[in-house]
Scaffold this motif. Structure first.
Motif, PDB file in Angstrom:
ATOM      1  N   SER A  54       0.858  -1.183   0.000  1.00  0.00           N
ATOM      2  CA  SER A  54       0.000   0.000   0.000  1.00  0.00           C
ATOM      3  C   SER A  54       0.894   1.232   0.000  1.00  0.00           C
ATOM      4  CB  SER A  54      -0.918   0.008   1.221  1.00  0.00           C
ATOM      5  OG  SER A  54      -0.156   0.060   2.412  1.00  0.00           O
ATOM      6  N   PRO A  55       0.417   2.359  -0.545  1.00  0.00           N
ATOM      7  CA  PRO A  55       1.265   3.559  -0.643  1.00  0.00           C
ATOM      8  C   PRO A  55       1.746   4.072   0.706  1.00  0.00           C
ATOM      9  CG  PRO A  55      -0.696   3.760  -2.018  1.00  0.00           C
ATOM     10  CD  PRO A  55      -0.903   2.554  -1.156  1.00  0.00           C
ATOM     11  N   ASP A  56       0.928   3.861   1.748  1.00  0.00           N
ATOM     12  CA  ASP A  56       1.277   4.453   3.037  1.00  0.00           C
ATOM     13  C   ASP A  56       1.563   3.417   4.121  1.00  0.00           C
ATOM     14  OD1 ASP A  56      -1.249   3.502   3.064  1.00  0.00           O
ATOM     15  OD2 ASP A  56      -2.147   5.210   4.110  1.00  0.00           O
ATOM     16  N   GLY A  57       1.885   2.183   3.713  1.00  0.00           N
ATOM     17  CA  GLY A  57       2.125   1.166   4.724  1.00  0.00           C
ATOM     18  C   GLY A  57       3.179   0.177   4.278  1.00  0.00           C
ATOM     19  N   PRO A  58       3.602  -0.686   5.194  1.00  0.00           N
ATOM     20  CA  PRO A  58       4.627  -1.675   4.861  1.00  0.00           C
ATOM     21  C   PRO A  58       4.044  -2.815   4.027  1.00  0.00           C
ATOM     22  CG  PRO A  58       3.855  -2.013   7.095  1.00  0.00           C
ATOM     23  CD  PRO A  58       3.174  -0.778   6.596  1.00  0.00           C
ATOM     24  N   VAL A  59       4.930  -3.581   3.440  1.00  0.00           N
ATOM     25  CA  VAL A  59       4.516  -4.770   2.704  1.00  0.00           C
ATOM     26  C   VAL A  59       4.032  -5.819   3.714  1.00  0.00           C
ATOM     27  CG1 VAL A  59       5.272  -6.655   1.212  1.00  0.00           C
ATOM     28  CG2 VAL A  59       6.126  -4.330   0.829  1.00  0.00           C
ATOM     29  N   LYS A  60       2.886  -6.400   3.421  1.00  0.00           N
ATOM     30  CA  LYS A  60       2.335  -7.436   4.290  1.00  0.00           C
ATOM     31  C   LYS A  60       2.253  -8.738   3.510  1.00  0.00           C
ATOM     32  CE  LYS A  60      -0.402  -4.176   7.009  1.00  0.00           C
ATOM     33  NZ  LYS A  60      -1.770  -3.798   7.463  1.00  0.00           N
TER      34      LYS A  60
ATOM     35  N   LEU B  17       4.602 -19.842  11.130  1.00  0.00           N
ATOM     36  CA  LEU B  17       5.732 -19.702  12.044  1.00  0.00           C
ATOM     37  C   LEU B  17       6.952 -19.149  11.315  1.00  0.00           C
ATOM     38  CD1 LEU B  17       6.839 -20.305  14.918  1.00  0.00           C
ATOM     39  CD2 LEU B  17       7.504 -22.556  14.065  1.00  0.00           C
ATOM     40  N   TYR B  18       7.223 -19.683  10.140  1.00  0.00           N
ATOM     41  CA  TYR B  18       8.391 -19.248   9.370  1.00  0.00           C
ATOM     42  C   TYR B  18       8.270 -17.771   8.976  1.00  0.00           C
ATOM     43  CZ  TYR B  18      12.073 -19.256   5.840  1.00  0.00           C
ATOM     44  OH  TYR B  18      13.200 -18.973   5.116  1.00  0.00           O
ATOM     45  N   LEU B  19       7.085 -17.379   8.490  1.00  0.00           N
ATOM     46  CA  LEU B  19       6.911 -16.000   8.052  1.00  0.00           C
ATOM     47  C   LEU B  19       7.016 -15.026   9.222  1.00  0.00           C
ATOM     48  CD1 LEU B  19       4.039 -16.303   5.411  1.00  0.00           C
ATOM     49  CD2 LEU B  19       6.447 -15.799   4.995  1.00  0.00           C
ATOM     50  N   LEU B  20       6.496 -15.422  10.365  1.00  0.00           N
ATOM     51  CA  LEU B  20       6.579 -14.546  11.529  1.00  0.00           C
ATOM     52  C   LEU B  20       8.008 -14.401  12.035  1.00  0.00           C
ATOM     53  CD1 LEU B  20       3.407 -15.686  13.484  1.00  0.00           C
ATOM     54  CD2 LEU B  20       3.826 -13.390  12.595  1.00  0.00           C
ATOM     55  N   LEU B  21       8.776 -15.464  11.931  1.00  0.00           N
ATOM     56  CA  LEU B  21      10.140 -15.423  12.458  1.00  0.00           C
ATOM     57  C   LEU B  21      11.123 -14.765  11.494  1.00  0.00           C
ATOM     58  CD1 LEU B  21      10.462 -18.941  14.107  1.00  0.00           C
ATOM     59  CD2 LEU B  21      10.353 -16.737  15.258  1.00  0.00           C
ATOM     60  N   TYR B  22      11.023 -15.136  10.217  1.00  0.00           N
ATOM     61  CA  TYR B  22      12.064 -14.695   9.296  1.00  0.00           C
ATOM     62  C   TYR B  22      11.533 -14.117   7.992  1.00  0.00           C
ATOM     63  CZ  TYR B  22      15.455 -16.794  12.375  1.00  0.00           C
ATOM     64  OH  TYR B  22      16.220 -17.084  13.461  1.00  0.00           O
ATOM     65  N   GLY B  23      10.233 -13.917   7.914  1.00  0.00           N
ATOM     66  CA  GLY B  23       9.685 -13.329   6.704  1.00  0.00           C
ATOM     67  C   GLY B  23       9.000 -12.015   7.020  1.00  0.00           C
ATOM     68  N   ASP B  24       8.008 -11.702   6.211  1.00  0.00           N
ATOM     69  CA  ASP B  24       7.255 -10.472   6.401  1.00  0.00           C
ATOM     70  C   ASP B  24       5.873 -10.751   6.976  1.00  0.00           C
ATOM     71  OD1 ASP B  24       9.247  -8.800   5.333  1.00  0.00           O
ATOM     72  OD2 ASP B  24       8.667  -9.388   3.305  1.00  0.00           O
ATOM     73  N   GLY B  25       5.708 -11.930   7.581  1.00  0.00           N
ATOM     74  CA  GLY B  25       4.443 -12.241   8.208  1.00  0.00           C
ATOM     75  C   GLY B  25       4.175 -11.266   9.345  1.00  0.00           C
ATOM     76  N   PHE B  26       2.905 -11.053   9.659  1.00  0.00           N
ATOM     77  CA  PHE B  26       2.591 -10.064  10.676  1.00  0.00           C
ATOM     78  C   PHE B  26       1.346 -10.491  11.446  1.00  0.00           C
ATOM     79  CE2 PHE B  26      -0.413  -9.143   7.455  1.00  0.00           C
ATOM     80  CZ  PHE B  26      -1.478  -8.500   8.063  1.00  0.00           C
ATOM     81  N   ALA B  27       1.234  -9.971  12.639  1.00  0.00           N
ATOM     82  CA  ALA B  27      -0.013 -10.052  13.381  1.00  0.00           C
ATOM     83  C   ALA B  27      -0.634  -8.657  13.316  1.00  0.00           C
ATOM     84  CB  ALA B  27       0.253 -10.455  14.825  1.00  0.00           C
ATOM     85  N   PRO B  28      -1.959  -8.538  13.260  1.00  0.00           N
ATOM     86  CA  PRO B  28      -2.579  -7.211  13.201  1.00  0.00           C
ATOM     87  C   PRO B  28      -2.099  -6.332  14.343  1.00  0.00           C
ATOM     88  CG  PRO B  28      -4.200  -8.908  12.781  1.00  0.00           C
ATOM     89  CD  PRO B  28      -2.944  -9.615  13.187  1.00  0.00           C
ATOM     90  N   PRO B  29      -1.937  -5.039  14.110  1.00  0.00           N
ATOM     91  CA  PRO B  29      -1.444  -4.132  15.159  1.00  0.00           C
ATOM     92  C   PRO B  29      -2.242  -4.228  16.451  1.00  0.00           C
ATOM     93  CG  PRO B  29      -1.481  -3.022  13.035  1.00  0.00           C
ATOM     94  CD  PRO B  29      -2.139  -4.356  12.833  1.00  0.00           C
TER      95      PRO B  29
ATOM     96  N   ALA C 253       3.235  -6.959  23.294  1.00  0.00           N
ATOM     97  CA  ALA C 253       4.367  -7.723  22.779  1.00  0.00           C
ATOM     98  C   ALA C 253       5.291  -6.822  21.963  1.00  0.00           C
ATOM     99  CB  ALA C 253       3.879  -8.883  21.911  1.00  0.00           C
ATOM    100  N   PRO C 254       6.578  -7.115  21.990  1.00  0.00           N
ATOM    101  CA  PRO C 254       7.523  -6.270  21.267  1.00  0.00           C
ATOM    102  C   PRO C 254       7.513  -6.496  19.762  1.00  0.00           C
ATOM    103  CG  PRO C 254       8.677  -8.085  22.314  1.00  0.00           C
ATOM    104  CD  PRO C 254       7.255  -8.164  22.763  1.00  0.00           C
ATOM    105  N   ASP C 255       6.982  -7.640  19.295  1.00  0.00           N
ATOM    106  CA  ASP C 255       6.996  -7.892  17.860  1.00  0.00           C
ATOM    107  C   ASP C 255       5.819  -8.798  17.488  1.00  0.00           C
ATOM    108  OD1 ASP C 255       7.723 -10.557  18.512  1.00  0.00           O
ATOM    109  OD2 ASP C 255       9.839 -10.010  18.470  1.00  0.00           O
ATOM    110  N   ALA C 256       5.656  -9.011  16.189  1.00  0.00           N
ATOM    111  CA  ALA C 256       4.514  -9.784  15.703  1.00  0.00           C
ATOM    112  C   ALA C 256       4.568 -11.223  16.172  1.00  0.00           C
ATOM    113  CB  ALA C 256       4.469  -9.723  14.173  1.00  0.00           C
TER     114      ALA C 256
END
Length: 337
Positions: free
Chosen positions: A21-27, A133-145, A153-156
């Motif tokens: 998205s123009p105003d956000g990170p790649v998800k 698990l893989y995407l959250l640890l080493y990819g661009d996987g995310f949990a909703p803000p 939590a400090p990270d997704a």
């Protein structure tokens, strides 16, 4: 279909999509597609797992009744005294023997069907879990803000680990099978199998030995997650690369490392064939079976519900417009695909 291949998942694929998205990170979103975990090779003469279980219960009741009647005659004493048994008595004994043989045959077939369906479904659930698990640890996987803010939590990954520790790993299983016609036996297999996984199965995590991280094929093998099934414990052990160990030192990550993660598949089905369309219009032909099934499975979204529904054929609802009560204690979906 070759029965030797029936335990393998059919058409299992992992899809990973990046959304910008123009105003956000790649998800990055991941989802798994597959054929229904059902046992085509054994056919559906007795239906799927649900109807087979009902048939076995009925047959067992008939056998016990026939056995109690037959037991009134002392078979051993009759033979020892060389008594002449009447034709009717012989027919009674032959009928009981045939019932027992049919019961044993169906029970063995049902056990094999259950194992094959479970093997297929566990493969799909495990693919979904390891991918996320893989995407959250080493990819661009995310949990909703919202998850991250609510958990502090400090990270997704830590945010997702909190959800998994408290409610399990939710797998939203969207089915396309019809609840009418020949596919009804297939969906019985799916419902019974996913319910069993929801109730009993979990994933535990361990790490590959440091010694495996050397050059060559061994290093390549050790750099990817592997799995080992412990059927008597209803547990799948996921063996992670040793280099991932440092990512599990936070609070909730350490909890799931110690206790494992419950698998929580929830099925929602929508048949796409003409039989389902007609059934939706006619309450007398499994008209609202699809809605009843989906409503029953929706109750499994409650993390405090210890007894997921297993019967995809509830009694008919006289109300053609069912209005189920909303779940008073919903929880967020850790898999937002």
């Amino acid at each position: 279909m070759d029965r030797t291949l029936q335990a393998a998942p059919m058409n299992l694929h992992l899809h990973v999509s990046e959304v910008t998205s123009p105003d956000g990170p790649v998800k990055t979103y991941d989802n798994v597609t597959c054929g229904a975990p059902t046992c085509h090779a054994f056919g559906y003469k007795y239906g799927g797992l649900v109807k087979s279980a009902e048939t076995l219960a009925r047959m067992e009741k008939e056998i016990l009744g026939a056995h109690n009647t037959a037991s009134m005659y002392n078979w051993v004493g009759a033979f020892e005294k060389a008594e002449v048994l009447s034709q009717a008595t012989f027919e009674q004994l032959a009928s009981l023997t045939e019932k027992v043989a049919d019961f044993d045959s169906l029970r063995a077939l049902t056990a094999m069907r259950r194992v094959c369906c479970l093997s297929q479904a566990l493969s799909v659930c495990l693919a979904a879990f390891v991918s996320r698990l893989y995407l959250l640890l080493y990819g661009d996987g995310f949990a909703p803000p919202l998850y991250v803010r609510a958990s502090g939590a400090p990270d997704a990954f830590e945010a997702a680990a909190k959800i998994w520790a408290e409610a399990g790993f939710l797998i939203y299983w969207q089915g396309l099978l019809s609840t009418a016609g020949k596919e009804k036996g297939m969906i019985e297999d799916v419902v019974a199998t996913l319910s069993r996984i929801h109730s009993d199965w979990r994933v535990t995590l361990s790490f590959a030995a440091e010694d495996n991280l050397n050059s060559g094929a061994t290093a390549a093998k050790a750099s990817h997650p592997r799995a080992r099934v412990h059927p008597t414990e209803c547990r799948v052990e996921v063996i992670l690369p040793a280099v991932w160990r440092s990512r599990f030192d936070k609070t909730y990550a350490s909890v799931i490392l110690a206790n494992g993660v419950k698998l929580r598949p929830v099925l929602m089905t929508q048949g796409i064939d003409i039989q389902q369309s007609m059934a939706n219009l006619n309450v007398n032909i499994n008209g609202f079976l699809k809605d009843k099934l989906n409503n029953l499975n929706a109750n499994n979204l409650n993390p405090l519900n210890p007894n997921p529904s297993t019967n995809p054929n509830p009694s008919p609802n006289p109300n053609p417009n069912p209005n189920p009560k909303p779940n008073p204690n919903p929880h967020p979906n850790p898999n937002p695909d």
